[in-house]
Design a protein around this motif. Structure first.
Motif, PDB file in Angstrom:
ATOM      1  N   LEU A 124    -121.426 -40.306 -19.788  1.00 12.64           N
ATOM      2  CA  LEU A 124    -120.784 -41.620 -19.705  1.00 12.64           C
ATOM      3  C   LEU A 124    -121.798 -42.694 -19.322  1.00 12.64           C
ATOM      4  O   LEU A 124    -121.788 -43.802 -19.888  1.00 12.64           O
TER       5      LEU A 124
ATOM      6  N   LEU B 280    -123.865 -43.381 -22.345  1.00 19.05           N
ATOM      7  CA  LEU B 280    -123.108 -44.121 -23.351  1.00 19.05           C
ATOM      8  C   LEU B 280    -123.044 -45.605 -23.003  1.00 19.05           C
ATOM      9  O   LEU B 280    -123.245 -46.466 -23.879  1.00 19.05           O
ATOM     10  N   ASN B 281    -122.762 -45.932 -21.746  1.00 18.35           N
ATOM     11  CA  ASN B 281    -122.725 -47.338 -21.335  1.00 18.35           C
ATOM     12  C   ASN B 281    -124.099 -47.993 -21.449  1.00 18.35           C
ATOM     13  O   ASN B 281    -124.228 -49.141 -21.895  1.00 18.35           O
TER      14      ASN B 281
ATOM     15  N   GLU C 154    -113.746 -41.610 -14.362  1.00 14.66           N
ATOM     16  CA  GLU C 154    -113.129 -41.515 -15.683  1.00 14.66           C
ATOM     17  C   GLU C 154    -113.102 -40.087 -16.216  1.00 14.66           C
ATOM     18  O   GLU C 154    -112.349 -39.799 -17.140  1.00 14.66           O
ATOM     19  N   CYS C 155    -113.926 -39.196 -15.673  1.00 12.97           N
ATOM     20  CA  CYS C 155    -114.037 -37.834 -16.214  1.00 12.97           C
ATOM     21  C   CYS C 155    -113.420 -36.785 -15.284  1.00 12.97           C
ATOM     22  O   CYS C 155    -113.772 -35.600 -15.371  1.00 12.97           O
TER      23      CYS C 155
ATOM     24  N   MET D  65    -110.247 -38.377 -25.066  1.00 10.82           N
ATOM     25  CA  MET D  65    -111.614 -38.708 -25.457  1.00 10.82           C
ATOM     26  C   MET D  65    -112.534 -38.471 -24.272  1.00 10.82           C
ATOM     27  O   MET D  65    -112.220 -38.841 -23.143  1.00 10.82           O
TER      28      MET D  65
ATOM     29  N   PRO E  34    -116.910 -38.530 -23.110  1.00 11.32           N
ATOM     30  CA  PRO E  34    -118.288 -38.851 -23.500  1.00 11.32           C
ATOM     31  C   PRO E  34    -119.140 -37.581 -23.586  1.00 11.32           C
ATOM     32  O   PRO E  34    -119.054 -36.706 -22.723  1.00 11.32           O
TER      33      PRO E  34
ATOM     34  N   TRP F 266    -122.189 -40.338 -27.449  1.00 10.30           N
ATOM     35  CA  TRP F 266    -121.080 -40.799 -28.276  1.00 10.30           C
ATOM     36  C   TRP F 266    -119.775 -40.402 -27.590  1.00 10.30           C
ATOM     37  O   TRP F 266    -119.757 -39.550 -26.692  1.00 10.30           O
ATOM     38  N   ALA F 267    -118.679 -41.032 -28.010  1.00 10.06           N
ATOM     39  CA  ALA F 267    -117.347 -40.712 -27.494  1.00 10.06           C
ATOM     40  C   ALA F 267    -116.675 -39.751 -28.469  1.00 10.06           C
ATOM     41  O   ALA F 267    -116.597 -40.025 -29.670  1.00 10.06           O
ATOM     42  N   GLN F 268    -116.187 -38.627 -27.965  1.00 10.76           N
ATOM     43  CA  GLN F 268    -115.670 -37.556 -28.810  1.00 10.76           C
ATOM     44  C   GLN F 268    -114.220 -37.251 -28.451  1.00 10.76           C
ATOM     45  O   GLN F 268    -113.859 -37.158 -27.270  1.00 10.76           O
TER      46      GLN F 268
END
Length: 646
Positions: A460, A463-464, A498-499, A594, A596, A604-606
């Motif tokens: 994450l 990704l950010n 978030e995870c 979803m 990361p 990427w977001a999966q």
């Protein structure tokens, strides 16, 4: 009294006196003095009769109040008002003064703007003129606004602060002498014009002035370039220097041996002979290379000018000065697939490649090496070294090349390290991502993993970071700033989480066996020993005995983290990860939502999917043991067992 001047009366006003009989001014039109009431006259006390002794006594002393005609008083008052009206400025006079102020203000603002615009216009014209010369020239000219050390023009011999320099041969000239230098001096030749005895016909190529500060004459062994003027000579191939007084005709015609890095340089004569052999349809390059010696291992430079701290462009010029310019490539202009075709002109198993960039650039080059295997060019596959210019640089740290290069050692020392490095193998893994769905007709996404795969908070953060770097890449030119951005997003995830509840969203299988997971937020699959910018994740800390992670044993190490704060504790050695196990094959099933993910720093977001990681191939790498630690010694393979032989 009328004959006396008016200035003797301190409080008198000049009033024209007219004769009522004549209807004109008396005394020839001269003004008559009209006495007025004194300013400081004492007021008459109320109650004192006009005929009192005090009043009569004051009259004797001359303080009697004069009688003023009402008509004269009216005329005096009108004249005073007229004089005050003359002194008061007219309305248009104030407006005219304001206009002057506005005009000067506009001039003070617009004049610097005009001068700046004119200077920028002239500068742009000079730049267009220089670019036209650069485009037509055989030199690798680059302009600069300020040289880093005392510099003298090679044409006019004058001291210069700015100008242009060639990043191939090292010429430095003033802007006005650019055309003359382009015609007078010859740059490095990647191939010789004459093919007769090409390998043995290479002579010194001397250039006068601007020699390195710590250089010594090959004749008298004294320091060169110590005088504040254009003096002494330097060979652009072997980098030898000689004084003006020591330069002889025999030295000018002497054969050049390419100096200290002769085992890394591709001589121009060799390429000339190769060109002639290809015309004759001959491919026996080994016999041609035998003249250069058994220690000849030519080096190819692949630099990414956009990696990390944007040092790639400057390194390209320094490598072109020390090597043959044909060996140096910018991967942003020439893809690695095309650049590595130079290896096919070299003897079998002799080429080496130095990748200047981050872990992503290294993966790009290794993918190009795999394509050479597909084309049947296994005998030309080079060994790969790394000069770390990225942010994380975990692969280069694993291979002994350090956590990052910021110019702390000269480029010549980097080339010496490459010559001393040993060959090892590196496992490469295939990551296959298959999306879930009944009507999923898309092909599975495939990635090649060299470092690690992860799902959770570290992905994450990556990704950010990646999203903001794509929007403004110029703001992410500092390695320290990049790590600060990672810290910001890690702190943010500590609050948001978030995870969380990852163990309820995924299923993990190691070599076909399902593993029960605790309450985790992230899972990391490791191929190399380092993770997160220099942290040895698998070994951890404390008295627990765990086998050291290796990058050539065909095994993957799988660990879990409890959140972003746990990751930070691991990096500062305050906590250990949750070790899940080792396996040859890893399978991860994302059931919902979803999440990361990242492979070697590419996030990427999966959505719901199945991730399968299996062994793909080996890569031939170069390991430098000069900066290794005790853990690195244990985790490195024996170079003699893994070194690729012909």
């Amino acid at each position: 009294q009328r004959a006396r001047p008016l200035h003797w009366l301190p409080h008198a006003k000049r009033v024209p006196s007219r004769d009522p009989a004549r209807g004109g001014a008396r005394n020839g039109g001269r003004p008559e003095a009209v006495p007025l009431e004194p300013r400081h006259q004492h007021k008459r006390e109320s109650g004192a009769p006009s005929g009192s002794p005090e009043r009569q006594e004051g009259g004797r002393d001359g303080d009697r109040e004069p009688k003023v005609d009402p008509l004269v008083s009216l005329l005096v008052e009108s004249s005073l008002e007229k004089m005050e009206g003359e002194k008061r400025p007219a309305p248009y006079e104030g407006l005219f003064a304001d206009g002057h102020l506005i005009l000067w203000t506009l001039c003070s603002v617009l004049l610097p703007v005009f001068i700046t615009f004119w200077c920028s216009l002239q500068r742009s014209r000079r730049q267009l003129h220089r670019r036209d010369i650069f485009r037509k020239s055989k030199h690798g000219w680059r302009d600069t606004d300020l040289f880093s050390h005392p510099t003298y023009c090679c044409v006019c011999a004058q001291h210069i602060l700015q100008g242009a320099f060639c990043d191939c041969c090292g010429l430095r000239v003033d802007e006005g002498c650019l055309k003359k230098a382009d015609k007078r001096f010859q740059c490095k030749e990647i191939m010789l014009k004459s093919d007769s005895k090409a390998l043995d016909a290479m002579q010194h190529h001397w250039i006068r002035g601007n020699v390195p500060l710590c250089s010594y004459c090959v004749v008298c062994k004294q320091q060169c370039g110590s005088q504040p003027k254009l003096c002494d000579y330097r060979c652009i191939w072997c980098q030898k220097t000689v004084h003006d007084e020591c330069m002889k005709n025999s030295l000018k015609n002497e054969k050049c041996d390419f100096g200290e890095f002769k085992n890394l340089i591709i001589p121009p004569g060799y390429l000339t002979s190769i060109n002639q052999m290809r015309k004759d349809r001959k491919t026996d390059y080994a016999m041609l290379a035998s003249k250069l010696g058994k220690q000849w291992t030519p080096l190819i430079i692949l630099a990414n000018s956009r990696s990390g701290t944007n040092m790639g462009e400057g390194l390209l010029g320094e490598f072109r000065i020390l090597l043959n310019p044909v060996q140096v490539f910018d991967v942003t202009k020439t893809p690695p697939v095309k650049a590595l075709q130079l290896c096919t002109l070299l003897p079998y198993y002799s080429a080496r490649v130095l990748v200047c960039g981050g872990d992503g650039t290294v993966g790009w080059v290794l993918d190009a090496v795999d394509e050479m295997k597909i084309k049947g060019q296994e005998k030309y596959i080079p060994q790969v070294a790394v000069l770390p210019l990225g942010t994380g640089n975990d692969l280069s740290n694993t291979l002994g090349w350090g956590t990052g290069y910021a110019g702390e050692i000269p480029v010549a020392q980097v080339l010496r390290n490459v010559m001393e490095a040993d060959g090892i193998k590196l496992d490469r893994w295939k990551v296959q991502v298959t999306n879930k769905g009944y009507y999923n007709l898309r092909k599975p996404k495939e990635f090649t993993m060299n470092n690690y795969f992860s799902v959770g908070p570290d992905a994450l953060m990556a990704l950010n970071f990646h999203a903001h770097r794509e929007k403004a890449p110029s703001l992410f030119s500092s390695r320290i700033l990049n790590k600060a951005v990672y810290l910001f997003y890690g702190t943010k995830d500590c609050l948001v989480q978030e995870c969380k509840d990852l163990n309820k969203k995924v299923e993990l299988e190691l070599d076909g066996e399902r593993v029960e997971l605790p309450n985790l937020e992230g899972i990391i699959v490791l191929n190399i020993g380092y993770w997160g910018g220099g942290c040895r994740l698998w070994e951890g800390m404390g008295d627990e005995t765990y086998p050291l992670a290796r990058h050539d044993d065909g095994l993957l190490e799988v660990v879990g983290v409890y959140g972003s704060f746990h990751c930070a504790q691991i990096q500062v050695k305050l906590a250990n990860p949750f070790r899940i196990g080792q396996a040859h094959t890893v399978r991860l099933i994302l059931k919902c939502s979803m999440m990361p993910m990242q492979v070697d720093g590419e996030p990427w977001a999966q959505g719901p999917c199945t991730v399968t990681i299996t062994h793909k191939t080996h890569a031939l790498m170069l390991y430098f043991s000069g900066e290794q630690t005790d853990d690195d010694i244990s985790s490195t393979s024996d170079p003699e067992d893994t070194k690729e032989t012909e």
